[in-house]
Design an enzyme around this catalytic site. Sequence first.
Site, PDB file in Angstrom:
ATOM      1  N   GLY A 267       0.800  -1.085  -0.081  1.00  0.00           N
ATOM      2  CA  GLY A 267      -0.038   0.148  -0.194  1.00  0.00           C
ATOM      3  C   GLY A 267       0.877   1.203  -0.163  1.00  0.00           C
ATOM      4  O   GLY A 267       2.188   1.167   0.428  1.00  0.00           O
ATOM      5  N   GLN A 268       0.240   2.422  -0.152  1.00  0.00           N
ATOM      6  CA  GLN A 268       0.921   3.633  -0.259  1.00  0.00           C
ATOM      7  C   GLN A 268      -0.105   4.749  -0.167  1.00  0.00           C
ATOM      8  O   GLN A 268      -1.080   4.578  -0.278  1.00  0.00           O
ATOM      9  CB  GLN A 268       1.666   3.922  -1.648  1.00  0.00           C
ATOM     10  CG  GLN A 268       0.923   3.653  -2.852  1.00  0.00           C
ATOM     11  CD  GLN A 268       1.658   4.108  -4.085  1.00  0.00           C
ATOM     12  OE1 GLN A 268       2.733   4.367  -4.421  1.00  0.00           O
ATOM     13  NE2 GLN A 268       1.296   3.277  -5.304  1.00  0.00           N
ATOM     14  N   THR A 270       0.007   9.315   1.420  1.00  0.00           N
ATOM     15  CA  THR A 270       0.768  10.495   1.651  1.00  0.00           C
ATOM     16  C   THR A 270       2.041  10.215   2.768  1.00  0.00           C
ATOM     17  O   THR A 270       2.658  11.080   2.562  1.00  0.00           O
ATOM     18  CB  THR A 270      -0.102  11.551   1.991  1.00  0.00           C
ATOM     19  OG1 THR A 270      -0.887  11.314   3.078  1.00  0.00           O
ATOM     20  CG2 THR A 270      -1.242  12.139   0.969  1.00  0.00           C
ATOM     21  N   PHE A 271       1.527   9.241   3.462  1.00  0.00           N
ATOM     22  CA  PHE A 271       2.324   9.132   4.660  1.00  0.00           C
ATOM     23  C   PHE A 271       3.711   8.413   4.235  1.00  0.00           C
ATOM     24  O   PHE A 271       4.707   8.332   4.683  1.00  0.00           O
ATOM     25  CB  PHE A 271       1.836   8.162   5.754  1.00  0.00           C
ATOM     26  CG  PHE A 271       1.634   6.782   5.132  1.00  0.00           C
ATOM     27  CD1 PHE A 271       2.234   5.540   5.242  1.00  0.00           C
ATOM     28  CD2 PHE A 271       0.315   6.815   4.946  1.00  0.00           C
ATOM     29  CE1 PHE A 271       2.016   4.566   4.752  1.00  0.00           C
ATOM     30  CE2 PHE A 271      -0.061   5.341   4.226  1.00  0.00           C
ATOM     31  CZ  PHE A 271       0.720   4.389   4.058  1.00  0.00           C
ATOM     32  N   GLY A 272       3.568   7.667   2.866  1.00  0.00           N
ATOM     33  CA  GLY A 272       4.862   6.820   2.681  1.00  0.00           C
ATOM     34  C   GLY A 272       4.331   5.558   1.780  1.00  0.00           C
ATOM     35  O   GLY A 272       3.214   5.542   1.253  1.00  0.00           O
ATOM     36  N   LYS A 273       5.060   4.575   2.019  1.00  0.00           N
ATOM     37  CA  LYS A 273       4.785   3.302   1.350  1.00  0.00           C
ATOM     38  C   LYS A 273       4.789   2.091   2.525  1.00  0.00           C
ATOM     39  O   LYS A 273       5.697   2.049   3.529  1.00  0.00           O
ATOM     40  CB  LYS A 273       5.583   3.002   0.207  1.00  0.00           C
ATOM     41  CG  LYS A 273       5.518   3.722  -1.072  1.00  0.00           C
ATOM     42  CD  LYS A 273       6.353   3.485  -2.149  1.00  0.00           C
ATOM     43  CE  LYS A 273       6.153   4.232  -3.324  1.00  0.00           C
ATOM     44  NZ  LYS A 273       6.304   5.583  -3.091  1.00  0.00           N
ATOM     45  N   VAL A 274       3.980   1.265   2.310  1.00  0.00           N
ATOM     46  CA  VAL A 274       4.081  -0.381   3.059  1.00  0.00           C
ATOM     47  C   VAL A 274       4.556  -1.570   2.178  1.00  0.00           C
ATOM     48  O   VAL A 274       4.094  -1.598   1.258  1.00  0.00           O
ATOM     49  CB  VAL A 274       2.551  -0.843   3.740  1.00  0.00           C
ATOM     50  CG1 VAL A 274       2.898  -1.877   4.615  1.00  0.00           C
ATOM     51  CG2 VAL A 274       2.237   0.529   4.546  1.00  0.00           C
ATOM     52  N   ASP A 396      -9.612   5.801  13.107  1.00  0.00           N
ATOM     53  CA  ASP A 396      -9.883   5.292  11.581  1.00  0.00           C
ATOM     54  C   ASP A 396     -10.097   4.115  11.419  1.00  0.00           C
ATOM     55  O   ASP A 396      -9.624   3.057  10.419  1.00  0.00           O
ATOM     56  CB  ASP A 396      -8.553   5.662  10.930  1.00  0.00           C
ATOM     57  CG  ASP A 396      -8.497   5.857   9.095  1.00  0.00           C
ATOM     58  OD1 ASP A 396      -9.607   6.015   8.874  1.00  0.00           O
ATOM     59  OD2 ASP A 396      -7.670   5.583   8.611  1.00  0.00           O
TER      60      ASP A 396
END
Length: 688
Positions: A267-268, A270-274, A396
Site C-alpha cells: 500500500g501507499q 501521503t505518509f509513505g509506502k508499506v 480510523d
Amino acid sequence: MRAFMSSHIGKKRSRNPTNMESLMQGMLAKQDSFLNNNLTGGGIYEQPFIDNENLQPLEDNDNDMSNAVEDDDDDVIFIKEQPVYLASPAVPASDNYTSTTSKKFKKQRTISLPQLPHAKLLYQGRREARGQNNDELLHLTGSSSRTLDGNRALSLRVVYSASPDDISERIYSSVSPPGSSTASASSDSVSSKEGMATATGASLNGSNPHKRSLRRLSAPRLAARLVGKKPRTKKRENFKTDKDGHYIYRQDDVFGGGRFLVKGLLGQGTFGKVLKCSDSGDFATSNPFKLNSNMVAVKVIRAIDRYREAAKTELRVLQAIRENDITGQYQCLMLQECFEYRHHVCIVTDLLGKSVYDFMCSNGVARFPGSHVQAMAKQLIRSVCFLHDLGIIHTDLKPENVVLCDESYVEKDLPPSVIRGLSTRRREASGGRRKLLKNPEIKVIDFGSAVFHKEYHPPVISTRHYRAPEIVLGLGWSFPCDVWSIACVLVELVTGESLYPTHENLEHMAMMQRVNGEPFPPKIVGKMFYKSSHNLGNLPSDLNSTVVKHFDKKTLSLQWPEKNKRGDYLTKDKSIRRVMDNCDRLDFLITSKVKADYGDWLSIDWNISPEKNWALIKSRILSERKTSGTTAGDLNKETFLFWYWFIDLCRKMFEFDPTKRITAREALDHKWFNLGILDEGITSFGEL
C-alpha cells in the site's frame, strides 16, 4: 479446530467423509431443534434459550453450567468447552493484561460464536467506562505539548547501509525479542506518565552508535578480519528517495543494513509506502508470536519532518499496545521493531492477510452472514475496549483496517438471476460465486492516525464514511468517535454497502439525520454555534462554509434541501436523490437487506416493542399461508430477535450526542451477544 462444535466431536473425529456428512446433518438437525426450544430429554440447561413470553435472551447462570451433566453434552450442538485463562487474583486485571495464572473451564452458550476460542470473547481490562463529559465536548483539543514531549523522548536507533568498506555492521533494532537483555535496556531507557512506554530503545548498552568496536562485529566478519581475508558482504543496497521524500519502490531492493529484501508493495499514501519484505534477521525466527517465519510488513515513512513526527506518535501507540498485550490476545497489529534508515522512519510489523474490505470486493455477495457479523463485532469492540483502556483512540476504524487472520473460504454458486445483477467488476472478481469464510477471526491494523486521549487532537480525523457527527460539527471528539465508526462498519458488513456514500458535509449530515430518523439535537448544534462564534478549540478550516451556514440559528435545525428566499431548491436533484435513495431509517434499511435471506415476512420497527413486532410478523405469516398455502421459510422467533437486538445495539452506537452514546465497554455487554443464529456462516465453519 480450535473451537469444538460439540464435546463428542472434540473427543473423536471420523475420517470417513460419509460418516462426517451424516454427522453434520445430525448436528444441524439437533441445532434446529435447539433453536426452536424443542430440545427434550437430558438437556444441560434447565431453562430454554429464549424466554418465549418476554422475548428476552436469558442471562447466563454459572451455577447451572457448573452442575451440567457431562454425559449429556453430546445432546447439545455448538456448545463448546474451552480452557479460560484468568488474571491472577493478586494482580488486578486493570494493571496487568497478560497474567495467566488460574485455569478454568467454561461453556459458551452463544450459538453464533463457536468459530472463536472462548478466550477471545472475554475482556478483563479496566472496568471504568470511557466517555466524555460536556466540558470535554466543548473544549477538548488535547495537549500538543504532551505530544511533542512524548515524541522527543522517543529515541530511534539508526541502521546504516551494509557496505564492503564498513567492517562494522551498524544494525540496531528498537524492539528486541521478549526476555532479551536488549529488550530490558530498551524498556527501561525512557518512560512516560500514566505507564505508557514512549521509547523504543536507546543505544545498545549505552554505547555510542557511531563508534566502531570489535565486539560489535558479526562472527563471520570478525573471523575474516583475524585471518586477513576480505569478508563476505551482503548484497549492495539500492534504496532511493525522490524529491518529495518518498521511497522509490523497486522489486528486490535491499535495505536496512542488508536485512530486508523487498518482495512487493502492500500500500501507499501521503505518509509513505508499506512494503512486503523478506526479513533475514534473527528476530524473524526467534519471535514465538510472529505469524510468518520470515515475511514482514515494513512501513517506510516519507523523509519529511512532519511525517516523521506523526510516525513517532504511531510508534508510541504501537509500543503501548505491545507492552500491555505481549501475546496479541486483543487482536491488534503487533510491532516487531522500528529504526531510522536514510532519514526514513521504518516500522516493522507482522505481515497479515487480506482486509475485510478486499474480501467483500472479491465476493459475489458482499454481505456477511449474521453469525460472522456477530463474531467480528465481538472482536472489534473488544479490541477497541482494550485501546480505550490504554487511553488510545484509533480514529480510523473501517473495513480496510480490519484484516482476516485466515483467508480460507468455501464457495457456493450463485443463481443466474443474482449473477446477472452483479456489476462487471464484481462478476469477474467473484467468478459468480459467494465466498463464506471458514474462520471469521480478525485483527485491527493501521494506527497511523491513533492518538493518546490527553495529547493533541487534530480538528478533522477519520475517513469520511466513518466520521462521527461531533467531528463534522467541529466539536471536541474523544473515545465515542470510535464507537460511531464501529457501527458504520457493522452496518456495512450486513448490507455489503457503505452507509454514508458521500464526500461532502451537507450530504453527510442529511444522511445522518435520515438514518437516525431524527434531527441533530439542539444541544450539540448550539455548542457548534458557540464554538464557531468564539473561535474555541481546533476548528476545521471549512466549518463555517460547509457546516455552520446550513443550520438555522433560531431553530438550530439543518436546512436541507436548501432553498432560497423564493422557495426554489438550491440543492441539486442529483444530491437529493443520492440521500433519499441510499439512506433510510436504520431499522428499515437493515431489514430491507436481510429480507433477501429470510423472506418478506421479516420487518422490524424500533418504535414498538419486540413482542408487538413479532406479533405483526406472525399475523403476516398466517395471512400468507391462508392465501397462498406457502410456509414462512427459514424465519423464526430467534432469527427475528437476533436482528432486532442488532439494530438496537447499532442505534445506541449511532447516538448523535457523544456524551450519551454507548461506550465500547457497555457495547460488549449488550444483550445481542447473548443471542445466536444458525446460518451459512455457522455451517461453513471448519468445512473442508
